[in-house]
Structures are given as structure tokens and as C-alpha cells.
Design an enzyme around this catalytic site. Sequence first.
Site, PDB file in Angstrom:
ATOM      1  N   HIS A 314       9.734  24.967 -13.765  1.00  0.00           N
ATOM      2  CA  HIS A 314       8.663  24.846 -14.866  1.00  0.00           C
ATOM      3  C   HIS A 314       9.344  25.094 -16.272  1.00  0.00           C
ATOM      4  CE1 HIS A 314       4.926  24.751 -13.120  1.00  0.00           C
ATOM      5  NE2 HIS A 314       5.377  25.400 -12.005  1.00  0.00           N
ATOM      6  N   LYS A 495      -2.494  26.430 -27.330  1.00  0.00           N
ATOM      7  CA  LYS A 495      -1.472  26.682 -26.204  1.00  0.00           C
ATOM      8  C   LYS A 495      -0.724  28.264 -26.414  1.00  0.00           C
ATOM      9  CE  LYS A 495       0.553  22.832 -27.536  1.00  0.00           C
ATOM     10  NZ  LYS A 495       0.727  21.956 -26.370  1.00  0.00           N
ATOM     11  N   THR A 602       0.165  20.167 -19.951  1.00  0.00           N
ATOM     12  CA  THR A 602      -1.221  19.790 -19.376  1.00  0.00           C
ATOM     13  C   THR A 602      -2.169  19.891 -20.524  1.00  0.00           C
ATOM     14  OG1 THR A 602      -1.494  21.962 -18.564  1.00  0.00           O
ATOM     15  CG2 THR A 602      -0.607  20.325 -17.006  1.00  0.00           C
TER      16      THR A 602
END
Length: 760
Positions: A314, A495, A602
Site C-alpha cells: 500500500h 483524508k 479511494t
Amino acid sequence: MNTMAAMAKNQFHKSIEDISDQELYYLLLDLIKDKSKGLATNHSKKKLYYVSAEFLIGKLLVNNLLNLGIYDQVEEELQAHGRSLTEVEQAEKEPSLGNGGLGRLASCFLDSIASLGMNGDGIGLNYHFGLFRQFFDNNQQTAKPDDWLGGRTWLNRTETTFTVPFKNGPVSSTLYEIDIIGFKRGERNRLRLFDLDTVNSDLIQWGTIQFDKKNIPENLTLFLYPDDSDHAGRMLRIYQQYFMVSNAAQLIIREALDRGSNLHDLADYAVIQINDTHPSFIIPELIRLLTEDHDFTFEEAVAVVRQVVAFTNHTILSEALEKWPLTDIEAVQPEIANIICRLDRMIKEDFPDNHAVEIIDGSNTVHMASIAIHFGFSTNGVARLHSQILVNSELKAFADIYPEKFSNKTNGITFRRWIMAANPRLAHLIDQSIGDQWHQGISDLSGLSKEKDNKEFINQLAQIKQANKERLAEHLRVSKRIEIKPDSIIDVQIKRIHEYKRQQMLALYIIYKYFDIKNGNRPQTPITILFGGKAAPAYTIAQDIIHLILTLSALIKEDPEVAPYLQVEFVSNYNVTEAEYLIPAADISEQISLASKEASGTGNMKFMLNGALTICTLDGANVEIAERVGEDNIYTFGKSSDEIIDLYANNAYNPQDYYNRPAIKPLVDFIVSSDMIRLGHESQLRRLYEDIKSKDYFMAMIDLEEYIALKDKVYQDYEDQEAWLDKVLVNISEAGYFSSDRTILEYNEGIWHLEVADPE
Ligand SMILES: *Cc1c(COP(=O)(O)O)cnc(C)c1O
């Protein structure tokens, strides 16, 4: 559904009209748990175990009703009694089992796996106080324990327990489960969360997230990602990881045996996807269990593990690639340390002097990603660009050895939550246009492009956005005491707070805009810039960025020349619930990470699906979004990932070159202006100022001028609503690719090879 009235009488001796939202929520919780118990579970031979340190699952009431296919029925019944699900939902606490994108991805995946009818469970830990609950006080973040377990929850306690053999003595675990209901297929999977009965919340210093880090039996599952800025904190992380994977491995072996495996054929019964490196101790743990308890030779155990474990990477941020001192692992579990040493010797024999791929380096540090890549059968990145960077630079030494192990699986989001639950009006509009095929599976929305010249449809799109802005305004007023203008441009960056995501660059833009408005250039439509996101408590610069934004927010509020045209708010405690209010209301999606640093993102997909236009660098999945919508329907800027990778490789970024530019210097200097120091904390503002001016490690200044010019164009474009809405429609029509159902079908095709049952 008359059962609901009966249940209310039974449990609370009241009618539905008279019970509280909380009571009504508990009633629905019981009703859904009961229905869920009756659902089938997939018993096909091979089963997926998705092991993850976090699952950011969000509230489950509405989603579960949708997936059971009884949302409308229940809502009607409630309405008949003057109640509504929107109100009941307020009584639900959001589980605090995740942190950011990685945990949210895991949750979207569980929804898709169940909704596609695959046999697969999630495995993780049951953190009692989650990450933390974020408050703002004095323009600063404060972190408090998030008591999400208070009251009744979706967790079901089971009888399952395992013994985890720490060096300091064994502990026994308890397994809790949350049902994961597949969308309208009468089936469920489970999220399985391990815990320790001895955990004791009295260990926490009241009102803080501080606790005795050395008391492992009492602290093990108190918090997700406990502070690791000292040695005791880092040890606790190893304890947590080992506890998680030891339980996972024991569960997987037990279930495979129960289904008829002889364990040499484990790969026919199980595939284990590890979400980043946090669960990679599962590799030595499986080897330990197979050799100690099941008569495997070391070589046999290694061979089995190599067919069973798959790894998702990731991040390419080197500070996030996990490394642990071998001595620390030894102190937690010496046998695991032994096995790692043995695996290391195998690799050093096979690839002598190839230091880039070694497991234990010259300073006796264990590289977790190396274990996962060598001893897993698959390594995937999470967006095309990210996977390319892995193969061509970051993990090149591994990709050269095992080209066949590497693949890309571009992330996705579940449309059940991110449009059907979060934006039901838009979901219904889409249904009216193209039917409801997109609810599940290959979620093709491209049919919507036929509405391009349909004035009525476009008009409804605009009305839905407006309604969502009003819903957000109401939510912020009631739950955060923030007043925003519902007819302003809603521009959103939500975020985790991290320098690479460059919230500081948007802050510098705000300073520019503040000057510009004071100079008389007033925006036609007022602008509302909303931030949300938590910063790791030990991450100083991130704390300073929050402080900068909150101080700017205060400064603008008290300036009558600017306040009517520009408002900046930091929405506290960003989580899935907040995202579900913010994203459907957004006009502009800020995806401005330094190119090459955001693996996928995302959030970018959620905004696109909900009809916001994206301003972005060509990073992560933004590249694939831009490719699909075309350059006229997205706003891209900034240096390319290749350019940035070169700058790092040659150490060639000099912040002073940018700081001294006439368009930039006044903006950075303003951080320590008397106006700012009056409202903020001088030492903190100065620390951030010095950092940007002389380090700027994530290069906020390199793209700043281009960003400023482009943002002004975006706001200008907003004024032509007809053209704007055309772009919005293209974005929604092209979002189908970013369904996590598509992603999961790709994982299954390329990695898992599970049987997929036909629906119904
Ligand atoms: C989607 C989501 C994220 C990930 O956002 P990115 O912009 O991709 O970093 C983080 N937190 C929450 C609550 C989310 O819903």
C-alpha cells in the site's frame, strides 16, 4: 414488519412512537442480527481470509438494511409511526477499528466479497478505544479515547478461543464476530475480531490516550496504532501483530482441518490476503504451527505457506515500510525470530550478496515486506501507476527475481455504501435512467451518457447536489456547531493529515486567496473550503498543519472584507460517517498529493461517483480517473511522478529556489505574520514555516504556482453551471470502473481462484 411494534412492546413496554432513537436502534439491531443469523454461509471448498490490522467499517444499520433488501420496507413501517431511519441512525456509534484508506479498502472489499457470493472472511483485532476521537481546542488537535464499545454493538461474542504463546507467557484470546451481509443474496460472511479478556481500560490516564505501554495483558487491544515513538510503544505493536496473526493462523488451520484438509493441501482450502505488511508475521507463524503441531518438516511448511499467502503493498513511503529489530521480535516470540533467521538464511543462499532482497539486514533489522514477497505467492500494488513504480523502482530487485508474482489490482469502493446509502437521491436518479444492474457486479454506469442533452435530468443532478449541500449544512450546524452557506462552492480535502497529501499546499492557496480578496477580487459565488482528517499524535508537522489551517480559519472569520466570500472549516473527527455527509455535497475534490506518493487513493473515487469534479496531480488512481473522463472533465496539474522520482534520486529539489519566487515568498512568510501569531501559537507556526522554507520534504512549493492558477480556473468554470454539470455527468458515467466489485473480481481471477456462486 408488525414484529417491530411487538418487539417494542416486549422490550420497552412502549409503542414505536414512544421509544427513543436509541431504543429504536437497539430494536433494529436485534431484528437485523436475528435475520442475519438465518442467512446461509458459503461453504465452497476454498476460502479467503483477508487479514488486516484495520477495518474502517462505518455504521452498519443502513447498509445492512439495504443488503438484506428490507430498507424500504422498514423505512415505510417507521414512517407510519412518525419515525425515520435517518434519525435512528444518529444513535449508532461508528466502530473505531480503522484509521484511513487501507482500513476503508478492507471494508469495501468485505462488502464486495459477500455481495459477489464468495467464501471469505476478514480477520483483525477488536480495539476497545479504536484510533482516537479528534477534538479541536485552542486551534489544536486533541486526541481522546473513542469509546465506541459503550452500549450495544454489532459484535457477537463467540466461544472460540486460542492460546497465543508470548515469550512472557501464554494468553488466551476471545473471538468476536460481525456479520457481513451480502447484497440481496441471502448470504453472509463474517468479520472476525480477536480480543483479550484481560484488557483493562483503567490503564488509560483519564481523558487521554496515554497508558502503561508495558502491561501487555491489560493493554494489548486498547488502541489501534498506539504511539510508537518510544521503544515500549514499538514493542506493543509487535505484540499486537503477533497476537493477530497467531489467532488468524490457528483459526485458518482449524477451519481447513474441519473441512477435510490434510494441511499439505492447505492451498486448496485457504488463501490468505495480507493487507500491507502488518500481518506478515503470519508467514513464520504458520510455519511454526505446521512444524510444531502437525509434523511438517520445515521445508514442507515453507512449501505450503508459499502457495497460500498473498501480499498487497500500500505504500512506497520508505518510512512506512515496516522494519523491526530482530532482538525485539525475539523478546516477543523467540521461535518466530528463529524461523525468520532460517528464512533469511535460505534467501541469502539463493541470492548471495543481493542486499536489496535480504530479510535481515546488516544491522539485524527484519524487513517485513521482504518476508511477504519471498514467501507469498503474489504481490500486488493498488493502482496502475503504483504497481509500475513497485516493479520499476521501489521493489525492482524483487520483481527481477519473481516477475510472475507481481500484478496490479486498482482499488475500488463499494457502491452500496458510497452511493446507495450515502446519496440515495442520486442512486434513484441513476436507477430511473439505466435501471439497477449497477447495484452489484460489473457496475457499468456508462449508459448515463445518454442524458447529456436531457435538460430535465441535468436539472435533477443540480437539485440533488443542492439538497446534499443543505443536508451537510444542517449536519455541521447540529453536530459540529459550524455554519456554512449551502449555496456556496463546496471544496473539500478530507483524508489523513500527511505532508505527502499536501494539506499545507491548500493552506498556502488559502493565504493567496485571502490576499486576493482583500485586494478586491471577490469571487462571484462564495467559496467554502472544508478539511477533515486526523493526524498521528506523534507526527509534529501534521499537528502544525492542522494548527495552521485552524488559525487561518479563525483569521478569515474575523475579517469582514473576506468572510462573506471565503470560509475555511476543519471538520473534526473525520470518519466514514462524516465522509457520507461531506462527499455527496462536494463540488470539488482535492487530490493533490505529491506525484508518486499516493499509492491509489479511494476518496478520489467516492467524490467522482457523487458528482464532484477533481483537481489533482497525476498520482495513484487519479491517473486512471483522468484517463477515463478525459482531460476536459478533470483538472490536473503538477510535476509528473517520473520527475519527482528523479528529483529525489538526485537530491535535486532546493526549496529555497521556490521560496524566493515573488509569487510564493509572501504566502509562506504570512504563516509567521503578526496577524497569524496573534491568533495562533508562534512557536508552532514558526516551526512549520521553517520546515516549508528550508526542507519542504514533500515539495509543497514545487507545484504551488500551477495549483493556484488552476484553482482559480476551477472556480471560474463553476460559474458556467451548464458546462460544469456536463462534466459532472461524465464523471459519474465513468465511475463504474471504480466499483470494488470489479476489483474483487480481478483479485479472484488473478490471485484467489475462489468458486463464485451464481446469485440466488
Ligand atoms: C475513503 C476514506 C479514506 C481514504 O481517503 P483518501 O483520500 O483515499 O486518503 C480515509 N478515511 C475515510 C473515513 C474514508 O472514508
